[in-house]
Design a protein around this motif. Structure first.
Motif, short mmCIF file in Angstrom:
data_model
loop_
_atom_site.label_atom_id
_atom_site.label_comp_id
_atom_site.label_asym_id
_atom_site.label_seq_id
_atom_site.Cartn_x
_atom_site.Cartn_y
_atom_site.Cartn_z
N GLY A 1 0.90 -1.05 0.00
CA GLY A 1 0.11 0.32 0.00
C GLY A 1 0.89 1.29 0.09
O GLY A 1 0.84 1.57 -0.69
N ALA A 2 1.78 1.14 1.37
CA ALA A 2 3.15 2.30 0.85
C ALA A 2 3.27 2.82 -0.53
O ALA A 2 3.91 3.83 -0.55
CB ALA A 2 3.48 2.26 2.40
N TRP B 1 1.30 5.71 5.57
CA TRP B 1 1.79 4.69 6.21
C TRP B 1 0.37 4.22 6.59
O TRP B 1 -0.12 2.71 7.23
CB TRP B 1 2.78 4.62 7.38
N ALA B 2 -0.24 5.45 7.98
CA ALA B 2 -1.58 4.90 8.84
C ALA B 2 -2.00 4.66 7.59
O ALA B 2 -3.57 3.16 8.25
CB ALA B 2 -2.58 5.92 9.22
N ASN B 3 -3.02 4.67 6.60
CA ASN B 3 -3.64 4.24 5.79
C ASN B 3 -4.00 2.95 4.67
O ASN B 3 -4.13 1.69 5.14
CB ASN B 3 -4.05 5.36 4.31
N ALA B 4 -2.04 2.81 5.11
CA ALA B 4 -1.84 1.82 4.29
C ALA B 4 -1.87 0.65 5.47
O ALA B 4 -2.53 -0.63 5.60
CB ALA B 4 -0.49 1.24 3.55
N HIS B 5 -1.38 0.80 7.32
CA HIS B 5 -1.85 -0.24 7.59
C HIS B 5 -3.27 -0.71 7.80
O HIS B 5 -3.30 -1.59 8.27
CB HIS B 5 -0.80 -0.11 9.05
N GLU B 6 -3.97 0.22 7.86
CA GLU B 6 -5.53 0.54 8.89
C GLU B 6 -6.31 -0.76 7.04
O GLU B 6 -6.70 -1.92 7.96
CB GLU B 6 -6.02 1.90 8.46
#
Lengths: 266, 224
Positions: A87-88, A229-234
């Protein structure tokens, strides 16, 4: 004999690391914040304590983490099968050349520099800057730093501008570029529907901190890493099926109708 | 610069190349020993060169026919797929072409990893009972795959043994070509789909963000 690649970025030393000629252990650790060290790593300005705190505040000021924001959706699409790395990587790769995100920052910074030059020596700086802007607008040029995405949805102005200004003012590091952009922004509603956006203000702030225009995108992507990174992680955590495959009713096909190839006709 | 442990690490002074001999003024590149320009190019189709790359040896004709059919069936990723969706969206916000290739490859590789991982974990004994997780209701995909293979005289008996899910059927076909390791299957699937993703992305206008359905699929955004 192969020619070596010359760089001052730093190297692994014995019991230490060197960053742009500075010992991390003795000269960077405890002396510079993370973002201050990032500026040094980028071969940017050596920030004092107030400037480093302002840069940190700029990172917070720019938080816009809605997963529906176009590039952040790409992070979700890349990570939706479980890998935050994908994602990132997907969103970061997509930023090259993009008209949103960090990439246009260099152009917004160049707009600020041009506005500064237009204002220099002028008796009425705001009018001089407006004249420069109007000439380019009349010539059909697209000028980076203006235009507020989401206006059609009711977003009347870029909500990050007030926080960007506050980031610089509370640490007393606001400079010429920010002041000039403020003067122009105050004039704009009396002359045009154009509105400055957060990219212009962020570019002005970074110039005031001493960054070169070409460094703007790299600083921006470092600040935006929070959203990336927060969106990729989520997304990797939720692994949403509707992103892995959009439901059929959400796709409308408008391509060519069915046709038969010459070989299939035989 | 003061000393660095990297300067003292015992490593070779050259990078070993094991598959492709670089081409230079003295001669053409070799791929697994075969001359790319004088041998492969005039005598072998691109699909055969791909299989040579992945397998290390030139394929038999029936392997090529199965690979071509499987690649065609795998290729048709639509805008429903995350890879195409991501590439379209990136195109619409102006990503440069190399960036689009990267986005497409990254998200395609993720899909391939997911598909192949599930297939290899679940397939069990090749001669035994088909695993329940790999079979399901056939929407016609496998029937059409079997028909296409039959038309090129490359039937695969294992496909008739169960109502395989489409991904399982594809992986079984590629496995029959000799692509049995995860990296081979993932590469083949990604390669088959990449041009299609790029074609769909490039069919959209850069800068037209208002033409993108920003609220789909819907998110439910809560404060806690």
């Amino acid at each position: 004999m192969t020619d070596p690649i010359r760089t001052t970025i730093g190297y692994a030393a014995f019991d230490d690391n060197v960053l742009r000629g500075r010992s991390v252990r003795d000269e960077v650790f405890g002396e510079h914040t993370f973002l201050g060290a990032f500026s040094i790593a980028l071969d940017g300005p050596v920030l004092n304590a107030a400037q480093s705190r302002a840069l940190d505040d700029l990172g917070v000021a720019c938080i816009a983490i809605d997963p529906r924001i176009w590039p952040l959706k790409v992070a979700w699409l890349g990570a939706c099968r479980g890998s935050p790395w994908a994602g990132a990587a997907a969103i970061t790769a997509s930023l090259a050349g993009a008209m949103v995100g960090p990439h246009p920052g260099v152009h917004a910074a160049r707009t600020c520099v041009a506005l500064r030059e237009a204002a220099r020596g002028a008796g009425a700086p705001a009018e001089a800057m407006w004249a420069w802007l109007r000439a380019r607008k009349d010539a059909g040029e697209r000028i980076a730093g203006f235009g507020v995405p989401g206006r059609s949805g009711g977003r009347s102005s870029d909500e990050r501008i007030a926080l960007i200004r506050a980031s610089m003012e509370r640490h007393e590091v606001a400079g010429e570029h920010l002041r000039l952009v403020d003067q122009l922004t105050a004039l704009l509603p009396t002359r045009t529907g154009m509105r400055a956006n957060g990219a212009l203000y962020l570019a002005a702030a970074l110039l005031d901190l001493g960054f070169a225009p070409e460094q703007d995108p790299m600083v921006c992507v470092q600040l935006f890493n929070l959203m990336i990174w927060a969106n990729a992680h989520e997304s990797s955590r939720l692994a949403p099926a509707t992103l892995q495959e959009l439901p059929a009713e959400l796709v409308t096909y408008v391509g060519p109708p069915r046709r038969t190839s010459p070989r299939a006709k035989r | 610069m003061s000393g660095s442990p990297i300067d003292s690490m015992p490593t070779p002074e050259t990078l070993e190349a094991r598959v492709v001999r670089p081409g230079d003024a003295k001669g053409e590149p070799l791929l697994h020993g075969y001359g790319v320009q004088t041998d492969l190019a005039p005598h072998y189709a691109p699909s055969e060169q791909v299989l040579l790359s992945l397998l290390g040896e030139l394929p038999e004709p029936v392997q090529v026919r199965r690979f071509q059919v499987a690649s065609a069936f795998a290729s048709a990723v639509s805008a429903r797929d995350a890879s195409v969706h991501a590439a379209i969206l990136a195109r619409r916000y102006g990503s440069a072409t190399p960036a689009l290739v990267s986005v497409a490859a990254i998200v395609l590789a993720e899909r391939a990893r997911d598909e192949v991982e599930a297939f290899l974990e679940l397939r069990g004994d090749p001669g035994g009972e088909p695993p329940a997780a790999l079979v399901g209701v056939d929407d016609g995909f496998v029937a059409r795959l079997r028909d296409a293979l039959s038309r090129v005289e490359a039937e695969l008996p294992v496909l008739a043994r169960a109502a395989w899910r489409p991904t399982a059927a594809l992986c079984l076909t590629l496995e029959a070509v000799g692509l049995s390791e995860a990296w081979q299957l993932e590469t083949a699937l990604t390669l088959a789909r990449l041009p299609v993703v790029m074609a769909e992305a490039m069919a959209h206008e850069p800068g037209d963000l208002h033409g993108y359905p920003i609220r789909q699929p819907p998110f439910e955004l809560h404060d806690d």
